[in-house]
Design a protein around this motif. Structure first.
Motif, PDB file in Angstrom:
ATOM      1  N   LEU A 145       0.948  -1.126   0.233  1.00 60.12           N
ATOM      2  CA  LEU A 145       0.089   0.282  -0.215  1.00 60.12           C
ATOM      3  C   LEU A 145       1.265   1.081   0.101  1.00 60.12           C
ATOM      4  O   LEU A 145       0.118   1.638  -0.464  1.00 60.12           O
ATOM      5  CB  LEU A 145      -1.071   0.930   0.875  1.00 60.12           C
ATOM      6  N   ALA A 146       2.320   1.559   0.674  1.00 64.35           N
ATOM      7  CA  ALA A 146       2.537   2.677   0.594  1.00 64.35           C
ATOM      8  C   ALA A 146       3.490   2.641  -1.220  1.00 64.35           C
ATOM      9  O   ALA A 146       3.218   3.774  -1.111  1.00 64.35           O
ATOM     10  CB  ALA A 146       4.289   1.924   1.240  1.00 64.35           C
ATOM     11  N   LEU A 147       3.164   1.527  -1.655  1.00 64.21           N
ATOM     12  CA  LEU A 147       3.540   1.967  -2.984  1.00 64.21           C
ATOM     13  C   LEU A 147       2.596   2.329  -4.093  1.00 64.21           C
ATOM     14  O   LEU A 147       2.576   3.672  -4.628  1.00 64.21           O
ATOM     15  CB  LEU A 147       4.645   0.814  -4.376  1.00 64.21           C
ATOM     16  N   ALA A 148       1.216   1.989  -3.619  1.00 68.33           N
ATOM     17  CA  ALA A 148       0.213   1.972  -4.034  1.00 68.33           C
ATOM     18  C   ALA A 148       0.110   4.073  -3.781  1.00 68.33           C
ATOM     19  O   ALA A 148      -0.622   4.346  -4.349  1.00 68.33           O
ATOM     20  CB  ALA A 148      -0.966   1.268  -3.656  1.00 68.33           C
ATOM     21  N   GLY A 149       0.666   4.555  -2.747  1.00 70.28           N
ATOM     22  CA  GLY A 149      -0.357   5.994  -1.593  1.00 70.28           C
ATOM     23  C   GLY A 149       0.810   6.102  -2.776  1.00 70.28           C
ATOM     24  O   GLY A 149       0.402   7.587  -2.948  1.00 70.28           O
ATOM     25  N   GLU A 150       1.688   6.010  -3.244  1.00 67.99           N
ATOM     26  CA  GLU A 150       3.030   6.960  -4.318  1.00 67.99           C
ATOM     27  C   GLU A 150       1.855   7.832  -5.275  1.00 67.99           C
ATOM     28  O   GLU A 150       2.279   8.673  -6.059  1.00 67.99           O
ATOM     29  CB  GLU A 150       4.585   6.481  -4.374  1.00 67.99           C
ATOM     30  N   TYR A 151       1.294   6.258  -5.903  1.00 66.50           N
ATOM     31  CA  TYR A 151       0.756   6.178  -7.399  1.00 66.50           C
ATOM     32  C   TYR A 151      -0.429   7.360  -6.420  1.00 66.50           C
ATOM     33  O   TYR A 151      -1.164   7.043  -7.954  1.00 66.50           O
ATOM     34  CB  TYR A 151       1.280   5.761  -7.555  1.00 66.50           C
ATOM     35  N   GLY A 152      -1.381   7.687  -5.854  1.00 64.59           N
ATOM     36  CA  GLY A 152      -2.793   8.111  -5.807  1.00 64.59           C
ATOM     37  C   GLY A 152      -3.707   6.711  -6.030  1.00 64.59           C
ATOM     38  O   GLY A 152      -4.585   7.055  -6.766  1.00 64.59           O
ATOM     39  N   MET A 153      -3.363   5.960  -5.652  1.00 60.36           N
ATOM     40  CA  MET A 153      -4.283   4.671  -5.780  1.00 60.36           C
ATOM     41  C   MET A 153      -5.096   4.356  -5.325  1.00 60.36           C
ATOM     42  O   MET A 153      -5.563   5.044  -3.919  1.00 60.36           O
ATOM     43  CB  MET A 153      -3.223   3.236  -6.765  1.00 60.36           C
ATOM     44  N   VAL A 154      -6.398   4.138  -6.097  1.00 63.74           N
ATOM     45  CA  VAL A 154      -7.813   3.714  -4.916  1.00 63.74           C
ATOM     46  C   VAL A 154      -7.992   2.016  -4.734  1.00 63.74           C
ATOM     47  O   VAL A 154      -7.714   1.436  -5.941  1.00 63.74           O
ATOM     48  CB  VAL A 154      -9.211   3.489  -5.674  1.00 63.74           C
ATOM     49  N   VAL A 155      -8.132   1.528  -3.279  1.00 66.95           N
ATOM     50  CA  VAL A 155      -8.091   0.387  -2.862  1.00 66.95           C
ATOM     51  C   VAL A 155      -9.579  -0.207  -2.447  1.00 66.95           C
ATOM     52  O   VAL A 155     -10.416   0.597  -2.099  1.00 66.95           O
ATOM     53  CB  VAL A 155      -7.109   0.411  -1.815  1.00 66.95           C
ATOM     54  N   SER A 156     -10.036  -0.495  -2.966  1.00 66.70           N
ATOM     55  CA  SER A 156     -11.289  -1.535  -2.910  1.00 66.70           C
ATOM     56  C   SER A 156     -11.599  -2.692  -2.400  1.00 66.70           C
ATOM     57  O   SER A 156     -10.581  -3.830  -2.229  1.00 66.70           O
ATOM     58  CB  SER A 156     -12.602  -1.961  -3.840  1.00 66.70           C
ATOM     59  N   TYR A 157     -11.953  -2.641  -0.708  1.00 65.44           N
ATOM     60  CA  TYR A 157     -11.465  -3.693   0.361  1.00 65.44           C
ATOM     61  C   TYR A 157     -13.349  -4.910   0.734  1.00 65.44           C
ATOM     62  O   TYR A 157     -14.076  -3.423   1.361  1.00 65.44           O
ATOM     63  CB  TYR A 157     -11.221  -3.348   0.944  1.00 65.44           C
ATOM     64  N   HIS A 158     -13.152  -5.514   0.331  1.00 61.54           N
ATOM     65  CA  HIS A 158     -14.560  -6.421   1.323  1.00 61.54           C
ATOM     66  C   HIS A 158     -14.638  -5.771   2.377  1.00 61.54           C
ATOM     67  O   HIS A 158     -13.655  -5.989   3.580  1.00 61.54           O
ATOM     68  CB  HIS A 158     -14.276  -7.416   1.422  1.00 61.54           C
ATOM     69  N   THR A 159     -15.790  -5.734   3.663  1.00 61.55           N
ATOM     70  CA  THR A 159     -15.550  -5.620   4.743  1.00 61.55           C
ATOM     71  C   THR A 159     -15.676  -6.559   5.468  1.00 61.55           C
ATOM     72  O   THR A 159     -16.268  -7.228   5.390  1.00 61.55           O
ATOM     73  CB  THR A 159     -17.353  -4.706   4.511  1.00 61.55           C
ATOM     74  N   MET A 160     -14.078  -6.917   6.140  1.00 62.59           N
ATOM     75  CA  MET A 160     -14.419  -7.998   7.121  1.00 62.59           C
ATOM     76  C   MET A 160     -14.990  -7.521   8.712  1.00 62.59           C
ATOM     77  O   MET A 160     -14.473  -6.769   9.358  1.00 62.59           O
ATOM     78  CB  MET A 160     -12.940  -8.544   7.202  1.00 62.59           C
ATOM     79  N   THR A 161     -16.345  -8.233   9.082  1.00 60.30           N
ATOM     80  CA  THR A 161     -17.184  -8.241   9.760  1.00 60.30           C
ATOM     81  C   THR A 161     -16.077  -8.668  11.290  1.00 60.30           C
ATOM     82  O   THR A 161     -16.084  -6.896  12.273  1.00 60.30           O
ATOM     83  CB  THR A 161     -18.130  -8.526   9.939  1.00 60.30           C
TER      84      THR A 161
END
Length: 271
Positions: A143-159
């Motif tokens: 995610l640190a690399l994804a953040g450098e590139y301003g990416m969007v992360v869709s994640y399944h809600t784990m209750t």
């Protein structure tokens, strides 16, 4: 095909497209199936003009195969993109147990102009069996690399992973996180608390929750319409029902336009 049921521009942020019946997640497809082209017509008939999301598989995840299963699904997403063209924004899989391969995927995404990671679905992809969750160091490195590139992360809600989900959001302010599925009241209120606390937290309206009347109105009251994206979870759900759920809420026209398309366009750079 019938004319569209609404004049709103509608982007479905949460779809699982498929190229084969093995990847078709409709729960009641025995004796009835739609080809990929017919699925597009299904979505358009509901008024949807663009879809986003990842390809999933019913095949159980096998850690012994390493990242190959997810690499295959990412390749399928590219094939869907080639088939659907501008109708589709693909989401790509990463995995905290396979950091090197995931970093390579993120780098490749950046080089090719793709910004959507996920949907991350831990229970389908063996995260727990590998000792991983949303707070795992391997995921934070990716995610640190994804953040450098301003990416969007869709994640399944784990209750049962409320603390881990919050740690992921808090620790990566450069990443935009979109929680899939509002859930029932208890869990939707937890989402709202995160939206109020973190500017990089969003929710898409797919899956469980939207059928509870007033959910959208309450979300806007607490966090603003800018923090919600329209989604369905097609082909698991009926897209027309989700469109009309938003149309039926007592909200403003500008709020509705932001939820239906404006927010997704802003986050993903869509035109």
């Amino acid at each position: 095909m019938r004319e569209r049921e609404t004049d709103y521009e509608i982007i479905d942020f949460h779809v699982h497209p498929y190229l084969s019946e093995e990847e078709n997640f409709c729960m009641y497809r025995d004796g009835f199936s739609l080809t990929p082209d017919e699925a597009v017509e299904d979505l358009k008939r509901a008024g949807i003009s663009h879809i986003c999301g990842s390809v999933l598989s019913r095949e159980p995840f096998d850690p012994a195969k390493g990242f190959e299963q997810l690499r295959f699904l990412n390749g399928q997403a590219l094939q869907v993109k080639e088939k659907y063209g501008d109708f589709y924004t693909p989401g790509f899989h990463i995995h905290p147990a396979f950091v090197k391969e995931s970093l390579e995927t993120v780098e490749w995404m950046h080089q090719n102009g793709f910004r959507l990671i996920g949907e991350l679905v831990p229970y389908m992809h063996g995260w727990a069996e590998a000792g991983m969750d949303f707070a795992s160091p391997g995921l934070q490195e990716i995610l640190a690399l994804a953040g450098e590139y301003g990416m969007v992360v869709s994640y399944h809600t784990m209750t049962e992973q409320q603390e881990q989900m919050e740690a992921m959001i808090a620790g990566n302010p450069g990443v935009t996180f979109v929680a899939a599925h509002p859930g029932e009241r208890e869990y939707f209120l937890k989402h709202l608390q995160r939206l109020e606390k973190y500017e990089n937290a969003y929710v898409d309206l797919s899956g469980t929750g939207l059928f509870r009347y007033g959910l959208v109105r309450e979300g806007i009251r607490r966090a603003g319409a800018e923090r919600f994206l329209f989604g369905t979870d097609y082909p698991i759900t009926n897209p027309g029902m989700y469109v009309h759920a938003v149309l039926g809420e007592h909200i403003g026209e500008e709020d509705r336009r932001l939820i239906f398309a404006g927010n997704a366009k802003r986050l993903l750079g869509l035109k």
